[in-house]
Design an enzyme around this catalytic site. Structure first.
Site, PDB file in Angstrom:
ATOM      1  N   LYS A  53     -14.971  38.016  35.235  1.00  0.00           N
ATOM      2  CA  LYS A  53     -13.828  37.261  34.701  1.00  0.00           C
ATOM      3  C   LYS A  53     -12.511  37.853  35.197  1.00  0.00           C
ATOM      4  O   LYS A  53     -11.602  37.133  35.604  1.00  0.00           O
ATOM      5  CB  LYS A  53     -13.884  37.252  33.162  1.00  0.00           C
ATOM      6  N   GLN A  97     -15.273  39.606  24.375  1.00  0.00           N
ATOM      7  CA  GLN A  97     -16.623  39.390  24.901  1.00  0.00           C
ATOM      8  C   GLN A  97     -17.672  39.553  23.798  1.00  0.00           C
ATOM      9  O   GLN A  97     -17.679  40.560  23.082  1.00  0.00           O
ATOM     10  CB  GLN A  97     -16.891  40.383  26.053  1.00  0.00           C
ATOM     11  N   ASP A 120     -11.352  30.788  25.019  1.00  0.00           N
ATOM     12  CA  ASP A 120     -12.806  30.596  24.949  1.00  0.00           C
ATOM     13  C   ASP A 120     -13.138  29.346  24.128  1.00  0.00           C
ATOM     14  O   ASP A 120     -14.250  28.830  24.197  1.00  0.00           O
ATOM     15  CB  ASP A 120     -13.452  31.812  24.257  1.00  0.00           C
TER      16      ASP A 120
END
Ligand code: NAP
Length: 284
Positions: A53, A97, A120
């Site tokens: 990422k 995460q 997200d």
């Protein structure tokens, strides 16, 4: 029939070029889009994901910060870091995460992220926005699937879409996105009695289960479009999806491969969401 493959790498490349151009335009106006990636603990898969990422951000001209913490970081300290990032003007997107260590309530941490920076798309406000059709951030994996359908010019209006899987990050948001584009949607899960009877009616099938060969050729109507979200390992340890690729390829009109399908699209849509967050912030 041999299915045409929807190439997630090629589509990602195109979309990332667009992100890079938007990032350059925003930088010229004095704002560098910024993503903060927070990793707690040393889960090996998570380490690979966050590295990818961060690299994707750098490659597209986005600023990125990787914050790594030991697995014993307290929930309170993590919430304090999220709060600081919420107030950091150089950061437009925040990604924590998952999975988090067991002593941390992941949902509580997600809810602590400002919805304006929830790239997200996991915050309850983002889920509510998707459900009601309000502006918000869409979860990256199903959003990537929608872009793949768009890339083949597929009109969902009146089509029957069957989503296999009902997780909050893939299956449910996928179903809502398909519904928003006027498909008739069926959601299947582990309690579905006759999966094959459902999938055989589908014009579009999205498999998001996490089990090999959940979808085989005899379960697919000829000409259906099949998107394979699953990430599994075959007996030789090779990455594979939920779909029996060789069998379904002979029946479907379009199919996404694993690897090289939905996977790369997920990171790409994270960049798109971060770009969007930065543009909204710059124009507010
Ligand atoms: P998850 O939270 O484990 O959800 C799996 C879903 O599949 C559940 O809703 C479950 O039903 C359903 N299911 C299980 N067995 C089934 C069966 N035999 N028939 C029908 N439905 C069944 O997984 P997830 O996070 O949604 O991820 C799904 C897969 O996508 C995994 O392989 C994951 O690694 C992959 N993934 C890939 C990407 C990517 O970027 N390519 C991103 C995210 C996830 P119940 O709800 O009844 O338990």
């Amino acid at each position: 029939m041999t299915a045409e493959l929807i190439d997630g790498n090629a589509l990602s490349k195109q979309l990332r070029q667009d992100v890079a151009a938007r990032a350059a335009a925003l930088r010229a106006r004095g704002t560098t889009p910024g993503l903060a990636v927070v990793l707690v603990g040393d889960n090996p898969a998570s380490q690979v994901y966050v590295r990818n990422k961060v690299k994707a951000c750098e490659d597209s001209g986005l600023h990125s910060v990787l914050e790594k913490y030991n697995a014993d970081l307290s929930e309170a300290d993590l919430l304090a870091r999220v709060d600081a990032l919420n107030h950091d003007p150089a950061i437009h997107g925040i990604l924590v995460q998952l999975p988090l260590p067991a002593h941390i309530d992941a949902q509580k941490v997600i809810e602590a992220i400002s919805p304006a920076k929830d790239v997200d798309g996991f915050h309850i406000a983002s889920a509510g926005a998707l459900m009601t059709g309000a502006p918000g951030f869409w979860p990256c994996t199903p959003y990537g699937c929608m872009k793949m359908l768009e890339s083949i010019g597929y009109d969902l209006r009146g089509k029957h879409a069957v989503v296999i899987g009902r997780s909050n990050i893939v299956g449910k948001p996928m179903a809502l996105m398909l519904l928003q584009k006027n498909a008739t949607v069926t959601i299947c899960h582990s309690g579905t009695k006759d999966l094959k009877a459902m999938t055989l009616q589908a014009d579009v099938i999205v498999a998001a289960v996490g089990k090999r060969n959940v979808l085989t050729a005899d379960m697919v109507k000829p000409g259906a479009v099949v998107l394979d979200v699953g990430m599994n390992r075959d007996d030789a340890g090779k990455l594979c999806g939920d779909v029996d690729f060789d069998g379904v390829k002979a029946v479907a009109s379009h199919l996404t491969p694993v690897p090289g399908g939905v996977g790369p699209m997920t990171i790409t849509m994270l960049l798109v969401n971060t770009m969007e967050a930065a543009e909204r912030s710059a124009s507010s």
